[in-house]
Design a protein around this motif. Structure first.
Motif, PDB file in Angstrom:
ATOM      1  N   ARG A   1     104.450  -5.590 -10.988  1.00  0.00           N
ATOM      2  CA  ARG A   1     104.622  -4.768  -9.797  1.00  0.00           C
ATOM      3  C   ARG A   1     104.821  -3.299 -10.152  1.00  0.00           C
ATOM      4  O   ARG A   1     104.336  -2.412  -9.440  1.00  0.00           O
ATOM      5  CB  ARG A   1     105.796  -5.281  -8.958  1.00  0.00           C
ATOM      6  CG  ARG A   1     105.486  -6.577  -8.230  1.00  0.00           C
ATOM      7  CD  ARG A   1     106.542  -6.907  -7.202  1.00  0.00           C
ATOM      8  NE  ARG A   1     107.871  -7.056  -7.757  1.00  0.00           N
ATOM      9  CZ  ARG A   1     108.412  -8.209  -8.155  1.00  0.00           C
ATOM     10  NH1 ARG A   1     107.706  -9.329  -8.054  1.00  0.00           N
ATOM     11  NH2 ARG A   1     109.633  -8.242  -8.629  1.00  0.00           N
ATOM     12  N   LEU A   2     105.512  -3.015 -11.252  1.00  0.00           N
ATOM     13  CA  LEU A   2     105.669  -1.624 -11.695  1.00  0.00           C
ATOM     14  C   LEU A   2     104.319  -1.016 -12.033  1.00  0.00           C
ATOM     15  O   LEU A   2     104.034   0.136 -11.673  1.00  0.00           O
ATOM     16  CB  LEU A   2     106.598  -1.546 -12.917  1.00  0.00           C
ATOM     17  CG  LEU A   2     108.090  -1.631 -12.651  1.00  0.00           C
ATOM     18  CD1 LEU A   2     108.841  -1.862 -13.960  1.00  0.00           C
ATOM     19  CD2 LEU A   2     108.587  -0.376 -11.967  1.00  0.00           C
ATOM     20  N   MET A   3     103.481  -1.780 -12.717  1.00  0.00           N
ATOM     21  CA  MET A   3     102.162  -1.276 -13.104  1.00  0.00           C
ATOM     22  C   MET A   3     101.253  -1.091 -11.888  1.00  0.00           C
ATOM     23  O   MET A   3     100.418  -0.188 -11.869  1.00  0.00           O
ATOM     24  CB  MET A   3     101.529  -2.208 -14.137  1.00  0.00           C
ATOM     25  CG  MET A   3     102.259  -2.168 -15.464  1.00  0.00           C
ATOM     26  SD  MET A   3     101.757  -3.405 -16.669  1.00  0.00           S
ATOM     27  CE  MET A   3     100.027  -3.216 -16.766  1.00  0.00           C
ATOM     28  N   ASN A   4     101.448  -1.942 -10.862  1.00  0.00           N
ATOM     29  CA  ASN A   4     100.638  -1.819  -9.647  1.00  0.00           C
ATOM     30  C   ASN A   4     101.229  -0.833  -8.638  1.00  0.00           C
ATOM     31  O   ASN A   4     100.596  -0.553  -7.628  1.00  0.00           O
ATOM     32  CB  ASN A   4     100.480  -3.184  -8.976  1.00  0.00           C
ATOM     33  CG  ASN A   4      99.644  -4.125  -9.792  1.00  0.00           C
ATOM     34  OD1 ASN A   4      98.795  -3.707 -10.570  1.00  0.00           O
ATOM     35  ND2 ASN A   4      99.880  -5.417  -9.633  1.00  0.00           N
ATOM     36  N   GLY A   5     102.433  -0.354  -8.901  1.00  0.00           N
ATOM     37  CA  GLY A   5     103.082   0.565  -7.975  1.00  0.00           C
ATOM     38  C   GLY A   5     103.668  -0.107  -6.749  1.00  0.00           C
ATOM     39  O   GLY A   5     103.902   0.555  -5.738  1.00  0.00           O
ATOM     40  N   THR A   6     103.910  -1.409  -6.823  1.00  0.00           N
ATOM     41  CA  THR A   6     104.425  -2.142  -5.666  1.00  0.00           C
ATOM     42  C   THR A   6     105.851  -2.654  -5.869  1.00  0.00           C
ATOM     43  O   THR A   6     106.351  -3.412  -5.041  1.00  0.00           O
ATOM     44  CB  THR A   6     103.513  -3.340  -5.341  1.00  0.00           C
ATOM     45  OG1 THR A   6     103.432  -4.189  -6.492  1.00  0.00           O
ATOM     46  CG2 THR A   6     102.128  -2.876  -4.930  1.00  0.00           C
ATOM     47  N   GLU A   7     106.509  -2.253  -6.930  1.00  0.00           N
ATOM     48  CA  GLU A   7     107.885  -2.682  -7.192  1.00  0.00           C
ATOM     49  C   GLU A   7     108.826  -2.075  -6.147  1.00  0.00           C
ATOM     50  O   GLU A   7     108.641  -0.928  -5.724  1.00  0.00           O
ATOM     51  CB  GLU A   7     108.308  -2.255  -8.605  1.00  0.00           C
ATOM     52  CG  GLU A   7     109.740  -2.550  -8.952  1.00  0.00           C
ATOM     53  CD  GLU A   7     110.037  -4.030  -9.158  1.00  0.00           C
ATOM     54  OE1 GLU A   7     111.172  -4.352  -9.490  1.00  0.00           O
ATOM     55  OE2 GLU A   7     109.140  -4.874  -8.944  1.00  0.00           O
ATOM     56  N   ASN A   8     109.816  -2.850  -5.740  1.00  0.00           N
ATOM     57  CA  ASN A   8     110.796  -2.373  -4.767  1.00  0.00           C
ATOM     58  C   ASN A   8     111.687  -1.318  -5.384  1.00  0.00           C
ATOM     59  O   ASN A   8     112.161  -1.475  -6.495  1.00  0.00           O
ATOM     60  CB  ASN A   8     111.656  -3.538  -4.269  1.00  0.00           C
ATOM     61  CG  ASN A   8     110.853  -4.557  -3.504  1.00  0.00           C
ATOM     62  OD1 ASN A   8     109.907  -4.217  -2.820  1.00  0.00           O
ATOM     63  ND2 ASN A   8     111.242  -5.811  -3.626  1.00  0.00           N
ATOM     64  N   LYS A   9     111.923  -0.262  -4.620  1.00  0.00           N
ATOM     65  CA  LYS A   9     112.845   0.791  -5.047  1.00  0.00           C
ATOM     66  C   LYS A   9     114.164   0.596  -4.325  1.00  0.00           C
ATOM     67  O   LYS A   9     114.198   0.063  -3.219  1.00  0.00           O
ATOM     68  CB  LYS A   9     112.272   2.177  -4.690  1.00  0.00           C
ATOM     69  CG  LYS A   9     111.039   2.548  -5.460  1.00  0.00           C
ATOM     70  CD  LYS A   9     110.613   3.955  -5.134  1.00  0.00           C
ATOM     71  CE  LYS A   9     109.430   4.356  -5.988  1.00  0.00           C
ATOM     72  NZ  LYS A   9     109.092   5.761  -5.841  1.00  0.00           N
ATOM     73  N   ILE A  10     115.237   1.038  -4.980  1.00  0.00           N
ATOM     74  CA  ILE A  10     116.523   0.978  -4.288  1.00  0.00           C
ATOM     75  C   ILE A  10     116.623   2.193  -3.382  1.00  0.00           C
ATOM     76  O   ILE A  10     116.058   3.258  -3.655  1.00  0.00           O
ATOM     77  CB  ILE A  10     117.718   0.940  -5.265  1.00  0.00           C
ATOM     78  CG1 ILE A  10     117.797   2.198  -6.120  1.00  0.00           C
ATOM     79  CG2 ILE A  10     117.670  -0.286  -6.132  1.00  0.00           C
ATOM     80  CD1 ILE A  10     119.100   2.350  -6.843  1.00  0.00           C
ATOM     81  N   SER A  11     117.308   2.015  -2.285  1.00  0.00           N
ATOM     82  CA  SER A  11     117.500   3.135  -1.369  1.00  0.00           C
ATOM     83  C   SER A  11     118.972   3.508  -1.384  1.00  0.00           C
ATOM     84  O   SER A  11     119.848   2.642  -1.348  1.00  0.00           O
ATOM     85  CB  SER A  11     117.053   2.774   0.046  1.00  0.00           C
ATOM     86  OG  SER A  11     117.795   1.670   0.509  1.00  0.00           O
ATOM     87  N   ILE A  12     119.217   4.787  -1.479  1.00  0.00           N
ATOM     88  CA  ILE A  12     120.600   5.298  -1.519  1.00  0.00           C
ATOM     89  C   ILE A  12     120.793   6.158  -0.289  1.00  0.00           C
ATOM     90  O   ILE A  12     120.027   7.091  -0.032  1.00  0.00           O
ATOM     91  CB  ILE A  12     120.832   6.102  -2.807  1.00  0.00           C
ATOM     92  CG1 ILE A  12     120.579   5.231  -4.022  1.00  0.00           C
ATOM     93  CG2 ILE A  12     122.249   6.662  -2.820  1.00  0.00           C
ATOM     94  CD1 ILE A  12     120.591   5.961  -5.337  1.00  0.00           C
TER      95      ILE A  12
END
Length: 126
Positions: free
Chosen positions: A112-123
């Motif tokens: 997912r990181l390589m595809n740009g689809t990994e979830n990001k944390i929101s602050i």
């Protein structure tokens, strides 16, 4: 320490499906390495997560730094005179195993990181 990480990654009562190995590895880093390695790993994790907002990326960098730090500080005698080379090599092997295990458990995150689809944390608020 390695047993604790394996127990968190593969608990028998959850059919060997777990996922808190990075947290157990953080405890291992806090308990077994010197203060410099703890600070390096802490600031690397916080910096990567602050910049990219990817916890998985920060976690993978920390386990890699843990192995590098073990080898670097171990070869420079940072673990005292009681840790002789056979035991140092065992520590290196355990650190390498933990790093490889973390990468294996995070293989879906890496894709997912390589595809740009990994979830990001929101602050904060959206």
């Amino acid at each position: 320490g390695m047993g604790a990480v394996l127990g968190h990654n593969y608990p028998f009562y959850l059919n060997f499906k777990g996922g808190k190995g990075i947290a157990a590895t953080a405890g291992l880093i806090l308990s077994t390495t010197n203060v410099w390695m703890v600070l390096i790993c802490l600031f690397a994790f916080l910096g990567i997560v602050a910049v990219t907002r990817y916890v998985s990326l920060g976690s993978l960098v920390v386990v890699t730094l843990f192995l590098i730090g073990m080898v670097f500080f171990g070869s420079h005698g940072a673990y005292g005179f009681g840790v002789k080379p056979p035991y140092l090599y065992e520590m290196y092997g355990i650190a390498a195993f933990l790093m490889l295990s973390a990468f294996y458990k995070h293989k879906a995150n890496i894709v997912r990181l390589m595809n740009g689809t990994e979830n990001k944390i929101s602050i904060g608020k959206k």
